[in-house]
Design a protein around this motif. Sequence first.
Motif, short mmCIF file in Angstrom:
data_model
loop_
_atom_site.label_atom_id
_atom_site.label_comp_id
_atom_site.label_asym_id
_atom_site.label_seq_id
_atom_site.Cartn_x
_atom_site.Cartn_y
_atom_site.Cartn_z
N UNK A 1 -83.45 -0.77 -58.23
CA UNK A 1 -82.27 -1.49 -58.69
C UNK A 1 -82.41 -2.97 -58.32
N UNK A 2 -82.05 -3.84 -59.28
CA UNK A 2 -82.00 -5.28 -59.04
C UNK A 2 -80.55 -5.71 -59.26
N UNK A 3 -79.81 -6.19 -58.24
CA UNK A 3 -80.19 -6.28 -56.84
C UNK A 3 -80.18 -4.90 -56.18
N UNK A 4 -80.95 -4.76 -55.10
CA UNK A 4 -81.12 -3.43 -54.50
C UNK A 4 -79.87 -2.90 -53.83
N UNK B 1 -88.49 1.87 -65.01
CA UNK B 1 -88.99 1.38 -63.72
C UNK B 1 -87.95 0.53 -62.98
N UNK B 2 -87.16 -0.22 -63.76
CA UNK B 2 -86.23 -1.17 -63.15
C UNK B 2 -84.87 -1.07 -63.82
N UNK B 3 -83.82 -1.12 -62.99
CA UNK B 3 -82.45 -1.21 -63.51
C UNK B 3 -81.93 -2.59 -63.12
N UNK C 1 -76.27 -8.87 -60.74
CA UNK C 1 -75.22 -8.16 -60.01
C UNK C 1 -73.93 -8.94 -59.80
N UNK C 2 -73.95 -10.25 -60.06
CA UNK C 2 -72.77 -11.07 -59.78
C UNK C 2 -71.97 -11.37 -61.05
N UNK D 1 -89.96 -16.70 -62.03
CA UNK D 1 -88.52 -16.37 -62.03
C UNK D 1 -88.23 -15.19 -62.94
N UNK D 2 -88.85 -15.18 -64.12
CA UNK D 2 -88.62 -14.08 -65.06
C UNK D 2 -89.17 -12.77 -64.50
N UNK D 3 -90.31 -12.84 -63.85
CA UNK D 3 -90.89 -11.63 -63.22
C UNK D 3 -89.93 -11.04 -62.19
N UNK D 4 -89.17 -11.92 -61.54
CA UNK D 4 -88.23 -11.47 -60.50
C UNK D 4 -86.79 -11.36 -61.04
N UNK D 5 -86.64 -11.42 -62.37
CA UNK D 5 -85.34 -11.26 -63.03
C UNK D 5 -84.34 -12.35 -62.62
#
Length: 874
Positions: free
Chosen positions: A383-386, A510-512, A559-560, A624-628
């Motif tokens: 999850x992003x953010x975890x 893989x990622x939410x 998440x914000x 930045x895009x790799x880290x969403x």
Amino acid sequence: MSRQLNKTYEPQEVEDRTYRFWLEKKYFHAVRDPKKKPYTIVIPPPNITGKLHMGHALDETLQDILIRWRRMQGYCALWLPGTDHASIATEAKIVEAMRKEGLTKEQIGREAFLERAWAWKEQYGGRIVEQLKKLGSSCDWDRERFTLDEGCSKAVREVFVRLYEKGLIYRGERIINWCPHCKTSISDAEVEFEERDGFFWHLRYPFKDGSGYLELATTRPETMLGDTAVAVHPEDERYKHLVGKTLILPLVGREIPVIADEYVERDFGTGVVKITPAHDPNDFEVGLRHNLEVINVMNEDGSINENGGKYAGLPGLEARKRIVDDLKEQGYLVRVEPIKHNVGSCYRCGTIVEPRVSKQWFVKMKPLAEPAIEAVRSGKTRFIPDRYAKIYYHWMENIRDWCISRQLWWGHRIPAWYCQDCGETIVAREAPHACPKCGSTHLEQDPDTLDTWFSSALWPFSTLGWPDKTPDLEYFYPTDTLVTGYDIIFFWVARMIFSGMEHMGETPFHTVLIHGLVRDEKGRKMSKSLGNGIDPLEIIDKYGADALRFTLATGNSPGNDMRFSQDKVEASRNFANKIWNAARFILMNLEGHDIPCTLPEELSLEDKWIVDSFNCLTKEVTDNLEHFELGIAVQKLYDFLWDEFCDWYIEISKIRLNSGDEKAAQNARQVLVWCMSSTMQLLHPFMPFITEEIWQALPHSGESIMISKWPEYDENHCFPKAAEEMRKIMEAVRAVRNRRAEMNVPPSRRARLYIATAMPETFRAGIPIFERLAWASSVEIGPSFTLDGAVTIVTPDAKLFIPTDELVDKKAELARLTKELESAKKQFATAEAKLKNEKFLAKAPANVVEGVRQNAAKLKEHIALIESSIKEMQ
């Protein structure tokens, strides 16, 4: 050869034309390629009842940014679109439309109702898809799916049968959440809780033998009609001796036992609770442990049924009033205590939910939840953010069996048939012809449909062809990124994860990437009741899709929640106009010149600076895009384009473009084209329309920016020394401009500039820049200067001097400063008088006094600055 752009950017004309071009060229269609790595996003399917709102706009913008970026990086990028049948919501809309015609579901029957539902889908189902296209969504429309299409329906039947055969789906009488308005069961996830004002009614239940009574309290006195016991804690010394005795249920006269159960909290209230197995989930469990009778006293609409005696037929709240009045009259009501408590309501219609015993279909959740919890714990899905993983774990670790049947007609009908002769239940993929037990052909299908989320839980693989082993399923599953709001983590995300683990043997993504809500500029949730909702289509019509997308991406943090305002969209539109005008300037300077799409062999200091700056930008934006971190990436693009490229490099390039030196001018043109074109590629995922239009106008190779290669960091484009030298020059120019602005010196007034520095070569290279951007009539560079009557400006690397006489008319400036000084002193005297006035200090609010105090301090500083300026001039 390049072509000209219109004088002003007209988003409506550009966007529609560009989107048609992309569709015609089939750029959105993902063609499986074993040489390419797949990158897949499945769209959270919007409801067919829906209309594009700001939540959708944010959701789809973030997905489109990711998919366009990965497509340019060379991935086989699939963004799979579709819509959800949304059973409760759609059925409610159709029922409401029929009500206006004076019709009900029951009057026209199931088949005629479903015909209406499909007609509704045809009329409205495509509306939101067309709206998504207006936003620029680069979905693979050739693969569009609908949760009720034949492929998805086949997957639903297959899952139901498999889970049933494994013993994970069962039918039974259990407590469920019942919506009296929608007249259907709903799952735990569909109940929204909020704190409301309520009451505790304290009641006396008398013993049969006349030896007294037990006192207890309830928030729902109408449910007492279904009480079948009263419970105390087995170790509560106050009541141990009463366990096994018989009470008489007030108003009803039924004999009920006193039982002991550890569910009761000794320290809460009197430590005595009424047990109503048919209308409370905890009481239901107590009833199972003690073999209590289950008496349902409510109809589907929340009114009292025939088990309610003289209260039968009364609506719930009316029954409550009558019951309380009767309890009071007969001496059973002790007191009424006001309280605040959590009340559950239907997330669709807002009606208070009634816990109610009902025969329904359920999914056993514990065996399905365990592998799904492990998938996130092990990092297979993150999850992003975890921090949102905690919500997921809490839900999954405390999960109850999922009630999946709904008393609705629109949706996937439960694939279960009941033999009317022997009572056998047959669960099958296709309709059976005869009962396997007795051979009877007298079979009836279960009338209920499945929870909407049952089919959308299968979305990542049902849309790719499962249960068939299709090439798409093999290539694109598991998908890569799910983009969704935090409000449906347990509705949908959790259910997709356990469904993927159960039926595919691996996690569905893989990622939410979790995003927040779009709120209004005051931070309030957008809602009909507040009237603060903003229609994205109106924003698009007024400012263009790119301006809306840029606004939604700017400041976005995973998440914000984010605040939306028209001012922000106007700023985004202004940014679009800025880059449009920059492109027009470049194109005007290309006329009659053949410009290659590469950098020139010889680069000037400013060329090296902008190329180095762009190279760093490429690395940072990609990272930045790799880290969403989409909000950070877009801010860097904005800063680079507006400040470094437009305000600095383009202005500096005019020196060479107007120099008469054709080679120098051609080099400047090449760098301008290369830099603009490359930056449009980085900006494309965020603002796809304007970047395509500009890129097509510039000299380029390839058909479209959206299938061009994503820029990559290049060691050959690193010029750190030149970049550092250029920054020193820019810092000095900025300092001169700021000082001139403070002194109100117009750009037309040129003046000599003396630069004292230990690095003369660096500043010598910047002489043309000082002459153009710092309005220097001439520039002299040396180790030191001694000048009388000069303005001094200091930077970390140089001391700059400008003769005061050349900047201002001394006499006029002294007169202006003297007048300004008098005014400032008067204001200061007024503020000081107030601060010495005891009455003012005693009566004025603290914030007003503090405001005067701060103003006085600022005025004092201002007076000192004016006096210093006057002294310098004298």
